[in-house]
Write a protein that holds these residues in place. Structure first.
Motif, PDB file in Angstrom:
ATOM      1  N   ILE A  16      55.557   8.326  -7.768  1.00 50.59           N
ATOM      2  CA  ILE A  16      54.404   7.102  -7.596  1.00 50.59           C
ATOM      3  C   ILE A  16      54.646   5.606  -8.119  1.00 50.59           C
ATOM      4  O   ILE A  16      55.024   5.291  -7.613  1.00 50.59           O
ATOM      5  N   VAL A  17      54.963   6.213  -9.438  1.00 50.13           N
ATOM      6  CA  VAL A  17      55.569   4.551  -9.822  1.00 50.13           C
ATOM      7  C   VAL A  17      56.864   4.243  -9.410  1.00 50.13           C
ATOM      8  O   VAL A  17      56.994   3.313  -8.738  1.00 50.13           O
ATOM      9  N   ALA A 366      55.276   7.197   4.495  1.00 52.55           N
ATOM     10  CA  ALA A 366      55.728   8.030   5.757  1.00 52.55           C
ATOM     11  C   ALA A 366      57.287   8.365   4.564  1.00 52.55           C
ATOM     12  O   ALA A 366      57.420   9.703   4.788  1.00 52.55           O
ATOM     13  N   LEU A 367      57.594   8.018   4.472  1.00 53.75           N
ATOM     14  CA  LEU A 367      58.425   8.609   3.004  1.00 53.75           C
ATOM     15  C   LEU A 367      58.065   9.618   2.134  1.00 53.75           C
ATOM     16  O   LEU A 367      58.641  10.445   1.526  1.00 53.75           O
ATOM     17  N   SER A 368      57.185   8.703   1.213  1.00 53.89           N
ATOM     18  CA  SER A 368      56.103   9.568   1.062  1.00 53.89           C
ATOM     19  C   SER A 368      56.149  11.178   0.406  1.00 53.89           C
ATOM     20  O   SER A 368      55.782  12.255   0.618  1.00 53.89           O
ATOM     21  N   PRO A 393      48.842  11.703  -4.212  1.00 51.61           N
ATOM     22  CA  PRO A 393      49.584  10.637  -4.518  1.00 51.61           C
ATOM     23  C   PRO A 393      50.226   9.751  -2.865  1.00 51.61           C
ATOM     24  O   PRO A 393      50.434   8.344  -3.196  1.00 51.61           O
ATOM     25  N   VAL A 394      50.114  10.045  -1.469  1.00 54.03           N
ATOM     26  CA  VAL A 394      50.348   9.339  -1.001  1.00 54.03           C
ATOM     27  C   VAL A 394      49.594   7.708  -0.707  1.00 54.03           C
ATOM     28  O   VAL A 394      50.313   6.613   0.065  1.00 54.03           O
ATOM     29  N   VAL A 395      48.667   8.424  -0.301  1.00 51.85           N
ATOM     30  CA  VAL A 395      47.139   7.218  -0.524  1.00 51.85           C
ATOM     31  C   VAL A 395      47.470   6.257  -1.743  1.00 51.85           C
ATOM     32  O   VAL A 395      47.041   5.612  -1.489  1.00 51.85           O
ATOM     33  N   ILE A 396      47.591   7.092  -2.687  1.00 51.82           N
ATOM     34  CA  ILE A 396      47.662   6.192  -3.839  1.00 51.82           C
ATOM     35  C   ILE A 396      49.123   5.401  -3.582  1.00 51.82           C
ATOM     36  O   ILE A 396      48.992   3.911  -3.520  1.00 51.82           O
ATOM     37  N   GLY A 398      50.826   4.083  -0.930  1.00 54.53           N
ATOM     38  CA  GLY A 398      49.684   3.537   0.019  1.00 54.53           C
ATOM     39  C   GLY A 398      49.213   2.284  -0.128  1.00 54.53           C
ATOM     40  O   GLY A 398      49.103   1.525  -0.384  1.00 54.53           O
ATOM     41  N   VAL A 399      47.918   2.313  -1.085  1.00 55.78           N
ATOM     42  CA  VAL A 399      47.301   1.330  -1.472  1.00 55.78           C
ATOM     43  C   VAL A 399      48.108   0.490  -2.358  1.00 55.78           C
ATOM     44  O   VAL A 399      47.773  -0.611  -2.345  1.00 55.78           O
TER      45      VAL A 399
END
Length: 453
Positions: A16-17, A366-368, A393-396, A398-399
């Motif tokens: 995520i980081v 998309a990549l995540s 994690p994709v939502v996090i 994205g935000v």
């Protein structure tokens, strides 16, 4: 479910980081590319949106036709779910059921077609306005490239906001711990009579004076029951919440005024090579001097301050150094004299910058998604964790990506708004003569059929 989400986050936080760092780098690359290819990238974004909406119309129609021929409203994807299944599984089943209905895709088709029509109408009837917006974005790119410290300036605002947030959390913790202990009596079928009152099982008691009950109730105990917050804590929580909002907006307003002063200095310098090297520091000192002037008359102009507060007032205040109320009035009058041009250009530039933010956010998401769902092939040394809910994690990401893009593109937005007001003022103040030459770029003068004599 909560335990699984926390477990997923603990396993995927390095990714995520990393994704947020990549998002920041993409924002910087996008801004640098805008310096040389602003027109190309803006028109590419517009045609990309047209292509994407056209594909959405085509895909929605094909899906609607396919489900219509196959009987898409049947129970092929039943929404019934096991009572023991998780909430996310139930939601997934409901979504699958909705997506197997042909009228869902008909709605998608209508929405895509309407949006496509709006974009095409905008491109067809507002071509000249888009050209001016592109020229303004190019000018903003030149200003940002000339004063590179403006790209680092948001980091200073981040630090200030982190300090305010840390103070808010510290006060919140202290208020949350502002409680007093509650003790209750436990006794077996007996009642204790004391000078301060009568104790029965479950009554509140004071451990310092409860020992007198041991004479009549030897098994009685005054034990700790829990903690109870003080009555005034709720009011302090409200005050603390008001404080963080006020300070956050104050820091944001200071940042906007400093950027406005910096870009206004760049615009009104006829020879751009003469722009001071420490422009942003000079602007910071100028803005804090303006803040002190505002504070001197704060109490009597509070009502007007709230009524007229706006980004345009900050810009006029940064250009002329007048008091806030007069700057708000001048900005309002200037905008009203150019109301049609202001509305169209403001919305067009906001839309063009929004496309950039959405493009970066969509690409990172998309990549995540492909990374966390293991749809990409990796080398043996890349160990992507297996997650319970890969969407979390994709939502996090994205935000976080959209927030990062908003901060970086906020510099561009402020540059465009500042240069636009300077451009309007330039048109009204000057006529292109040798005594009153235009300060705008040659490209803007060409679009507006103006020139310096």
């Amino acid at each position: 479910m909560g335990h699984k989400i926390v477990q997923d986050l603990s396993n995927s936080w390095p990714y995520i980081v990393g994704a947020l760092v990549v998002a920041m780098l993409l924002c910087l690359i996008y801004i640098f590319l805008m310096r040389w290819f602003a027109g190309f990238m803006v028109w590419l974004s517009l045609f990309s949106v047209v292509g994407l909406l056209s594909y959405c119309c085509y895909a929605s129609y094909m899906k609607y036709d396919e489900l219509g021929r196959a009987g898409g409203d049947s129970d092929s994807a039943s929404s019934s779910s096991n009572s023991n299944s998780g909430i996310l599984n139930q939601v997934q089943q409901e979504v699958d059921h909705i997506l197997h209905m042909k009228y869902t895709w008909l709605v998608f088709l209508l929405i895509s077609a309407v949006l496509l029509g709006i974009v095409l109408v905008v491109m067809l009837f507002l071509r000249n306005r888009i050209r001016i917006a592109v020229a303004l974005i190019k000018e903003a790119s030149k200003a940002v490239a000339s004063i590179m410290s403006t790209l680092v300036f948001p980091l200073f605002l981040w630090v200030m906001q982190l300090l305010v947030t840390g103070w808010f959390l510290l006060v919140l913790l202290y208020l949350a711990s502002s409680t007093h202990p509650v003790y209750k009596a436990a006794m077996d079928n007996c009642t204790c009579h004391t000078l301060s009152g009568t104790y029965e099982a479950g009554d509140r008691c004071d451990p310092d004076t409860f020992s007198i009950c041991l004479a009549s109730c030897p098994t009685a105990v005054c034990h700790f029951y829990g903690s109870e917050k003080e009555k005034y804590v709720n009011y302090l929580h409200a005050y603390n919440a008001f404080g963080i909002f006020w300070l956050m907006f104050f820091i944001s307003a200071i940042g906007e005024m400093i950027l406005a002063s910096t870009f206004a200095t760049w615009y009104w310098t006829f020879n751009k090579s003469n722009v001071p090297f420490f422009t942003i520091l000079i602007s910071t000192a100028r803005i804090f001097r303006a803040v002190l002037c505002c504070l001197r008359c704060f109490f009597w102009c509070l009502e007007k301050f709230i009524k007229f507060i706006s980004k345009n007032a900050y810009i006029m205040c940064a250009i002329y150094g007048k008091n806030f109320c007069r700057s708000a009035r001048d900005a309002f009058n200037l905008l009203m004299r150019n109301v049609v041009r202001v509305f169209v250009l403001d919305k067009v530039t906001d839309f063009l910058l929004l496309l950039g933010k959405l493009a970066i956010t969509a690409g990172i998401c998309a990549l995540s998604f492909h990374v966390f769902t293991h749809e990409l092939e990796y080398k043996d040394y890349v160990n992507i964790p297996s997650l319970n809910y890969s969407i979390v994690p994709v939502v996090i990401i994205g935000v976080g990506t959209f927030f990062i893009a908003t901060v970086f593109f906020g510099v561009y937005s402020m540059a465009v708004d500042t240069l636009f007001l300077c451009f309007l003022e330039d048109c009204e103040r000057n006529d292109g003569s040798a005594e009153k030459p235009y300060f705008m770029s040659k490209e803007l003068m060409k679009i507006l059929h103006k020139k310096n004599k």
